[in-house]
Design an enzyme around this catalytic site. Structure first.
Site, PDB file in Angstrom:
ATOM      1  N   ARG A 118       3.029  -1.732  -8.197  1.00 34.67           N
ATOM      2  CA  ARG A 118       2.437  -1.480  -9.513  1.00 34.67           C
ATOM      3  C   ARG A 118       1.987  -2.723 -10.286  1.00 34.67           C
ATOM      4  O   ARG A 118       1.311  -2.579 -11.308  1.00 34.67           O
ATOM      5  CB  ARG A 118       3.416  -0.669 -10.368  1.00 34.67           C
ATOM      6  N   TRP A 163      -3.247  -1.011  -0.415  1.00 34.73           N
ATOM      7  CA  TRP A 163      -3.079  -1.528   0.939  1.00 34.73           C
ATOM      8  C   TRP A 163      -1.662  -1.177   1.378  1.00 34.73           C
ATOM      9  O   TRP A 163      -0.860  -0.710   0.583  1.00 34.73           O
ATOM     10  CB  TRP A 163      -3.344  -3.031   1.004  1.00 34.73           C
ATOM     11  N   GLU A 172       5.987   0.189   6.049  1.00 33.86           N
ATOM     12  CA  GLU A 172       5.578   1.605   6.111  1.00 33.86           C
ATOM     13  C   GLU A 172       5.129   1.958   7.526  1.00 33.86           C
ATOM     14  O   GLU A 172       5.421   3.043   8.038  1.00 33.86           O
ATOM     15  CB  GLU A 172       4.429   1.874   5.149  1.00 33.86           C
ATOM     16  N   CYS A 189       6.546   3.666  -6.731  1.00 37.55           N
ATOM     17  CA  CYS A 189       5.614   2.660  -6.217  1.00 37.55           C
ATOM     18  C   CYS A 189       6.064   1.232  -6.504  1.00 37.55           C
ATOM     19  O   CYS A 189       6.247   0.837  -7.659  1.00 37.55           O
ATOM     20  CB  CYS A 189       4.228   2.870  -6.833  1.00 37.55           C
TER      21      CYS A 189
HETATM   22  C1  HEM Z   1      -2.064  -1.953  -3.895  1.00 35.03           C
HETATM   23  C2  HEM Z   1      -1.122  -1.824  -2.972  1.00 35.03           C
HETATM   24  C3  HEM Z   1      -0.020  -0.794  -3.014  1.00 35.03           C
HETATM   25  C4  HEM Z   1       1.136  -0.908  -2.306  1.00 35.03           C
HETATM   26  C5  HEM Z   1       1.540  -2.063  -1.381  1.00 35.03           C
HETATM   27  C6  HEM Z   1       1.915   0.267  -2.587  1.00 35.03           C
HETATM   28  C7  HEM Z   1       3.146   0.530  -1.985  1.00 35.03           C
HETATM   29  C8  HEM Z   1       3.774   1.755  -2.055  1.00 35.03           C
HETATM   30  C9  HEM Z   1       4.862   2.160  -1.187  1.00 35.03           C
HETATM   31  C10 HEM Z   1       5.469   1.315  -0.073  1.00 35.03           C
HETATM   32  C11 HEM Z   1       5.221   3.408  -1.548  1.00 35.03           C
HETATM   33  C12 HEM Z   1       6.317   4.271  -0.919  1.00 35.03           C
HETATM   34  C13 HEM Z   1       5.591   5.120   0.122  1.00 35.03           C
HETATM   35  C14 HEM Z   1       6.558   5.774   1.108  1.00 35.03           C
HETATM   36  O1  HEM Z   1       7.738   5.355   1.122  1.00 35.03           O
HETATM   37  O2  HEM Z   1       6.120   6.657   1.851  1.00 35.03           O
HETATM   38  C15 HEM Z   1       4.368   3.802  -2.652  1.00 35.03           C
HETATM   39  C16 HEM Z   1       4.452   5.016  -3.292  1.00 35.03           C
HETATM   40  C17 HEM Z   1       3.535   5.451  -4.245  1.00 35.03           C
HETATM   41  N1  HEM Z   1       2.444   4.735  -4.719  1.00 35.03           N
HETATM   42 FE1  HEM Z   1       1.985   2.811  -4.310  1.00 35.03          FE
HETATM   43  N2  HEM Z   1       1.254   1.077  -3.480  1.00 35.03           N
HETATM   44  C18 HEM Z   1       0.047   0.468  -3.754  1.00 35.03           C
HETATM   45  C19 HEM Z   1      -0.958   0.988  -4.551  1.00 35.03           C
HETATM   46  C20 HEM Z   1      -0.911   2.240  -5.180  1.00 35.03           C
HETATM   47  C21 HEM Z   1      -2.014   2.819  -5.923  1.00 35.03           C
HETATM   48  C22 HEM Z   1      -3.401   2.194  -6.076  1.00 35.03           C
HETATM   49  C23 HEM Z   1      -1.571   4.006  -6.412  1.00 35.03           C
HETATM   50  C24 HEM Z   1      -2.283   5.022  -7.271  1.00 35.03           C
HETATM   51  C25 HEM Z   1      -3.312   4.694  -8.074  1.00 35.03           C
HETATM   52  C26 HEM Z   1      -0.191   4.169  -5.973  1.00 35.03           C
HETATM   53  C27 HEM Z   1       0.606   5.260  -6.287  1.00 35.03           C
HETATM   54  C28 HEM Z   1       1.787   5.555  -5.609  1.00 35.03           C
HETATM   55  C29 HEM Z   1       2.486   6.825  -5.733  1.00 35.03           C
HETATM   56  C30 HEM Z   1       2.087   8.021  -6.627  1.00 35.03           C
HETATM   57  C31 HEM Z   1       3.590   6.763  -4.873  1.00 35.03           C
HETATM   58  C32 HEM Z   1       4.646   7.865  -4.627  1.00 35.03           C
HETATM   59  C33 HEM Z   1       4.104   8.798  -3.552  1.00 35.03           C
HETATM   60  C34 HEM Z   1       5.019   9.991  -3.288  1.00 35.03           C
HETATM   61  O3  HEM Z   1       5.753  10.387  -4.248  1.00 35.03           O
HETATM   62  O4  HEM Z   1       4.984  10.537  -2.146  1.00 35.03           O
HETATM   63  N3  HEM Z   1       0.194   3.080  -5.236  1.00 35.03           N
HETATM   64  N4  HEM Z   1       3.494   2.777  -2.949  1.00 35.03           N
HETATM   65  N1  LIG Z   2       0.683   1.783   0.653  1.00 31.91           N
HETATM   66  C1  LIG Z   2       0.691   3.079   0.284  1.00 31.91           C
HETATM   67  N2  LIG Z   2       1.709   3.838   0.639  1.00 31.91           N
HETATM   68  C2  LIG Z   2       1.951   5.117   0.229  1.00 31.91           C
HETATM   69  C3  LIG Z   2       1.821   5.488  -1.103  1.00 31.91           C
HETATM   70  C4  LIG Z   2       2.076   6.814  -1.477  1.00 31.91           C
HETATM   71  C5  LIG Z   2       2.487   7.755  -0.522  1.00 31.91           C
HETATM   72  C6  LIG Z   2       2.604   7.350   0.805  1.00 31.91           C
HETATM   73  C7  LIG Z   2       2.996   8.341   1.841  1.00 31.91           C
HETATM   74  O1  LIG Z   2       4.004   9.180   1.339  1.00 31.91           O
HETATM   75  C8  LIG Z   2       4.426  10.117   2.295  1.00 31.91           C
HETATM   76  C9  LIG Z   2       5.187  11.205   1.647  1.00 31.91           C
HETATM   77  C10 LIG Z   2       6.591  10.616   1.489  1.00 31.91           C
HETATM   78  N3  LIG Z   2       6.651   9.490   2.393  1.00 31.91           N
HETATM   79  C11 LIG Z   2       5.408   9.459   3.202  1.00 31.91           C
HETATM   80  C12 LIG Z   2       2.345   6.065   1.189  1.00 31.91           C
HETATM   81  C13 LIG Z   2      -0.419   3.642  -0.490  1.00 31.91           C
HETATM   82  C14 LIG Z   2      -1.144   4.783  -0.278  1.00 31.91           C
HETATM   83  C15 LIG Z   2      -2.136   4.992  -1.276  1.00 31.91           C
HETATM   84  C16 LIG Z   2      -2.143   4.023  -2.231  1.00 31.91           C
HETATM   85  S1  LIG Z   2      -0.991   2.864  -1.860  1.00 31.91           S
END
Ligand code: HEM
Ligand SMILES: N/C(=N/c1cccc(CO[C@@H]2CCNC2)c1)c1cccs1
Length: 359
Positions: free
Chosen positions: A66, A234, A239, A63
């Protein structure tokens, strides 16, 4: 020594230190030790649950968002046992998180696994997502949703067959049968995609939902596992603009965008894909900002992540991250992330993938 107790002890020590409540540790550990001895489980206080969920976000290596880990809002849904109340909690999450566009990062936490039972499971990958159909090799909607859409149809749900049909909520209680319910359209904020200078971009008929709510990951805190803990933030614009709309295995729009821009698509070296990609991503950011829906561009997100790195150093915590996920899919090498390495170590509390019960 009991494995669960060791995980609880590590979590309590870390958490109560961060909350400046170290003096409470011995008493709390005694309570937990007793609870584990009698039931091989222990219950988190709301404060432990709230801080544990924030730590899980802080430890989410993939993420980029963070920096804001400590602002997460927590909804405690651990006492909910009936499907109607689960659906109501999810609809309430959507409304609270959406907040008319000023998105609030929120997590709703349902009951944990106990004695090998899972009280609540959410089958959706995301609470809000579009259906996908394969009508004799004519693909409609989001191809990523084709398996889940088939499951919904097998449960009796019927979509309209458009490119943007909202999928229903599908839940499972106590490892039992699947129950579904449609979201109310009025609760689901969506954004029509237009371009600041290229009017023909509107004619593509593109739109996307405002709030991404991941609902199929398991939250682990101090050895306790929460299989249903939907969380939202958000979007980062790329994405939607560089993956959901651009991937050939998703909405596959790049050629259509290039044609509205009248680009020369006859050979790769005109970089028509790159020019279409940038304008599509500009359109996504412009459209969300125009209607006041929270979104972040990948440059700002990288700068925020750099601030997060600094904060963690000041707090004396080892930064962990997954480089290949942290770099954005557009212009990765213009961010600082691309030019450094990250320790991809797993730290608890954290999120885990879990088995999908459909395919
Ligand atoms: C507040 C704005 C946030 C933004 C802009 C953001 C952005 C992102 C992005 C761009 C990814 C990669 C997703 C992908 O490539 O498909 C990601 C992954 C992730 N985010 Fe964040 N995030 C945010 C908030 C959060 C929150 C609130 C949580 C949990 C409390 C979180 C937990 C995670 C996790 C666990 C992943 C990995 C998901 C996976 O392994 O498939 N994020 N985030
Ligand atoms: N902006 C975000 N983006 C993502 C965060 C976590 C996971 C994903 C989607 O993950 C899918 C599985 C691997 N790529 C697509 C998108 C958030 C979703 C929920 C909190 S922040």
């Amino acid at each position: 020594m009991n494995e669960l107790y060791l995980q609880a002890e590590e979590f309590i020590n870390k958490t109560y230190k961060e909350l400046n409540k170290e003096e409470l540790i011995p008493k709390r550990l005694k309570e937990i030790e007793h609870e584990i001895e009698t039931s091989n489980h222990y219950n988190h206080t709301f404060e432990e649950l709230e801080h544990g969920a924030k730590m899980a976000w802080r430890n989410a290596n993939k993420c980029i968002g963070r920096l804001f880990w400590n602002t997460l809002s927590i909804k405690d849904a651990r006492e909910i046992r009936e499907d109607d109340h689960v659906f109501e909690a999810l609809e309430s999450h959507v409304r609270y998180a959406t907040n008319k566009g000023k998105i609030r990062p929120t997590m709703t936490i349902f009951a944990p696994r106990r004695k090998g039972h899972t009280p609540v499971r959410i089958i959706n990958h995301q609470i809000i997502r579009y259906a996908g159909y394969n009508f004799n090799n004519e693909i409609i909607g989001d191809p990523d949703s084709i398996p889940f859409t088939k499951l919904c149809q097998s449960l009796g749900w019927q979509g309209e067959g458009s490119h943007f049909d909202l999928l229903p909520l599908v839940i499972q209680l106590n490892d039992g049968e699947l129950v579904w319910r449609s979201l109310q359209e009025k609760d689901v904020l969506q954004v029509d995609i237009s371009h600041p200078e290229l009017p023909d971009m509107n004619d593509l008929g593109l739109k996307w939902y405002a709030v991404p709510i991941i609902s199929d990951m398991l939250l682990e805190i101090g050895g306790i596992r929460y299989p249903a803990a939907p969380f939202n933030g958000w979007y980062m614009g790329t994405e939607i603009g560089a993956r959901n709309f651009a991937d050939e295995s998703r909405y596959n729009c790049l050629l259509a965008v290039a044609e509205t821009m009248e680009l020369d698509t006859s050979k790769a070296s005109t970089l028509w894909k790159d020019r279409a990609l940038v304008e599509l991503n500009r359109a996504v950011l412009y459209s969300f900002q125009k209607v006041g829906v929270s979104i972040v561009d990948h440059h700002t997100a990288a700068e925020q992540f750099k601030k997060f790195e600094k904060n963690e150093q000041v707090a004396n915590r080892e930064l962990t991250g997954t480089w290949s996920w942290l770099i954005p899919p557009v212009s990765p090498a213009v961010t600082h992330i691309f030019h450094k390495e990250y320790n991809d170590q797993f730290v608890s509390p954290n999120f885990h993938y879990q088995n999908r019960i459909y395919n």
